[in-house]
Design an enzyme around this catalytic site. Structure first.
Site, PDB file in Angstrom:
ATOM      1  N   TYR A  60      -1.793  -6.164 -10.198  1.00  0.00           N
ATOM      2  CA  TYR A  60      -0.932  -6.819  -9.204  1.00  0.00           C
ATOM      3  C   TYR A  60      -1.621  -8.002  -8.526  1.00  0.00           C
ATOM      4  O   TYR A  60      -1.272  -8.360  -7.397  1.00  0.00           O
ATOM      5  CB  TYR A  60      -0.487  -5.796  -8.155  1.00  0.00           C
ATOM      6  CG  TYR A  60       0.623  -4.866  -8.624  1.00  0.00           C
ATOM      7  CD1 TYR A  60       1.860  -5.370  -9.046  1.00  0.00           C
ATOM      8  CD2 TYR A  60       0.467  -3.485  -8.633  1.00  0.00           C
ATOM      9  CE1 TYR A  60       2.888  -4.525  -9.467  1.00  0.00           C
ATOM     10  CE2 TYR A  60       1.498  -2.628  -9.046  1.00  0.00           C
ATOM     11  CZ  TYR A  60       2.698  -3.161  -9.461  1.00  0.00           C
ATOM     12  OH  TYR A  60       3.723  -2.325  -9.859  1.00  0.00           O
ATOM     13  N   ASN A 123      10.035   2.398  -5.984  1.00  0.00           N
ATOM     14  CA  ASN A 123      11.059   1.994  -6.962  1.00  0.00           C
ATOM     15  C   ASN A 123      10.800   2.481  -8.387  1.00  0.00           C
ATOM     16  O   ASN A 123      11.297   1.926  -9.345  1.00  0.00           O
ATOM     17  CB  ASN A 123      11.319   0.482  -6.883  1.00  0.00           C
ATOM     18  CG  ASN A 123      10.101  -0.358  -7.199  1.00  0.00           C
ATOM     19  OD1 ASN A 123       9.051   0.180  -7.556  1.00  0.00           O
ATOM     20  ND2 ASN A 123      10.239  -1.663  -7.088  1.00  0.00           N
TER      21      ASN A 123
HETATM   22  P1  GDP Z   1       9.040  -6.070  -9.795  1.00  0.00           P
HETATM   23  O1  GDP Z   1       8.571  -7.023 -10.854  1.00  0.00           O
HETATM   24  O2  GDP Z   1      10.527  -5.896  -9.771  1.00  0.00           O
HETATM   25  O3  GDP Z   1       8.336  -4.720  -9.855  1.00  0.00           O
HETATM   26  O4  GDP Z   1       8.685  -6.715  -8.360  1.00  0.00           O
HETATM   27  P2  GDP Z   1       7.425  -7.613  -7.882  1.00  0.00           P
HETATM   28  O5  GDP Z   1       6.603  -8.062  -9.052  1.00  0.00           O
HETATM   29  O6  GDP Z   1       7.962  -8.654  -6.970  1.00  0.00           O
HETATM   30  O7  GDP Z   1       6.580  -6.594  -6.998  1.00  0.00           O
HETATM   31  C1  GDP Z   1       5.795  -5.611  -7.610  1.00  0.00           C
HETATM   32  C2  GDP Z   1       5.956  -4.312  -6.876  1.00  0.00           C
HETATM   33  O8  GDP Z   1       5.453  -4.457  -5.550  1.00  0.00           O
HETATM   34  C3  GDP Z   1       7.396  -3.844  -6.683  1.00  0.00           C
HETATM   35  O9  GDP Z   1       7.940  -3.185  -7.793  1.00  0.00           O
HETATM   36  C4  GDP Z   1       7.250  -2.918  -5.489  1.00  0.00           C
HETATM   37  O10 GDP Z   1       6.709  -1.654  -5.896  1.00  0.00           O
HETATM   38  C5  GDP Z   1       6.196  -3.644  -4.657  1.00  0.00           C
HETATM   39  N1  GDP Z   1       6.820  -4.494  -3.648  1.00  0.00           N
HETATM   40  C6  GDP Z   1       7.387  -5.718  -3.810  1.00  0.00           C
HETATM   41  N2  GDP Z   1       7.864  -6.194  -2.658  1.00  0.00           N
HETATM   42  C7  GDP Z   1       7.587  -5.249  -1.721  1.00  0.00           C
HETATM   43  C8  GDP Z   1       7.827  -5.140  -0.323  1.00  0.00           C
HETATM   44  O11 GDP Z   1       8.403  -6.030   0.314  1.00  0.00           O
HETATM   45  N3  GDP Z   1       7.390  -4.002   0.291  1.00  0.00           N
HETATM   46  C9  GDP Z   1       6.744  -3.008  -0.372  1.00  0.00           C
HETATM   47  N4  GDP Z   1       6.343  -1.901   0.302  1.00  0.00           N
HETATM   48  N5  GDP Z   1       6.508  -3.067  -1.693  1.00  0.00           N
HETATM   49  C10 GDP Z   1       6.921  -4.166  -2.364  1.00  0.00           C
END
Ligand code: GDP
Ligand code: MG
Length: 160
Positions: A60, A123
């Site tokens: 990440y 999620n």
């Molecule tokens: P994805 O590609 O749909 O999984 O989303 P992203 O790459 O933007 O973010 C990676 C992961 O970080 C997400 O699946 C969530 O588990 C976490 N995440 C993203 N945005 C948030 C947030 O605003 N709050 C929290 N607690 N976790 C987040």
């Protein structure tokens, strides 16, 4: 353009799919694997794994500056995850559609997050966002020899 030439240009992609710790704890592993199996993609890697902090941070790394980053690392390392590699034409974008929007409340019914989750911080599943990241993440989470190349017996019943 001859159709068979167009078809031969279709790129086989790889994507990294992961059942996150909440999905494992809630007993959703079979349900989540099943959605990709039934769709018709090919499973090439699968393991239950306790993710070390350093690997979570590398996976990440693009989100390092975000305020939720420490919580995200705690979440991903809070229990075992199920790591998967899936292969197929169009698998990266299709898997993202099967998974649904990052916020499960915004995710469409019928998607994994839309059906099985209520909060972004829980999620249940990860999917690579590009073919390049698919390759990067599979190389990150799997060792040499953990990816299996095979021809499914039903391949010709999924693609002409
Ligand atoms: P994805 O590609 O749909 O999984 O989303 P992203 O790459 O933007 O973010 C990676 C992961 O970080 C997400 O699946 C969530 O588990 C976490 N995440 C993203 N945005 C948030 C947030 O605003 N709050 C929290 N607690 N976790 C987040
Ligand atoms: Mg992402």
């Amino acid at each position: 353009f001859l159709p068979h030439l167009v078809a031969s240009l279709e790129q086989v992609e790889e994507t990294y799919i992961m059942v996150k710790p909440d999905g494992v704890q809630r007993g959703l592993v079979g349900e989540i694997i099943s959605r990709f199996e039934k769709k018709g993609f090919k499973l090439t890697g699968l393991k239950l794994f306790q993710c070390p902090k350093e690997l979570a941070e590398e996976h990440y790394k693009d989100l390092k500056a975000r305020p939720f980053f420490p919580k995200l690392i705690n979440y991903i390392t809070s229990g075992p995850v199920v790591c998967m590699a899936w292969e197929g034409v169009g698998v990266v974008a299709s898997a993202r559609k099967l998974i649904g929007s990052t916020d499960p409340l915004q995710a469409e019914p019928g998607t994994i997050r839309g059906d099985l989750a209520v909060q972004t911080g829980r999620n249940v599943v990860h999917g690579s966002d590009s073919p390049e990241n698919g390759k990067r993440e599979i190389a990150l989470w799997f060792k040499e020899g953990e990816i299996c190349q095979w021809t499914p017996a039903l391949a010709s019943w999924f693609r002409e």
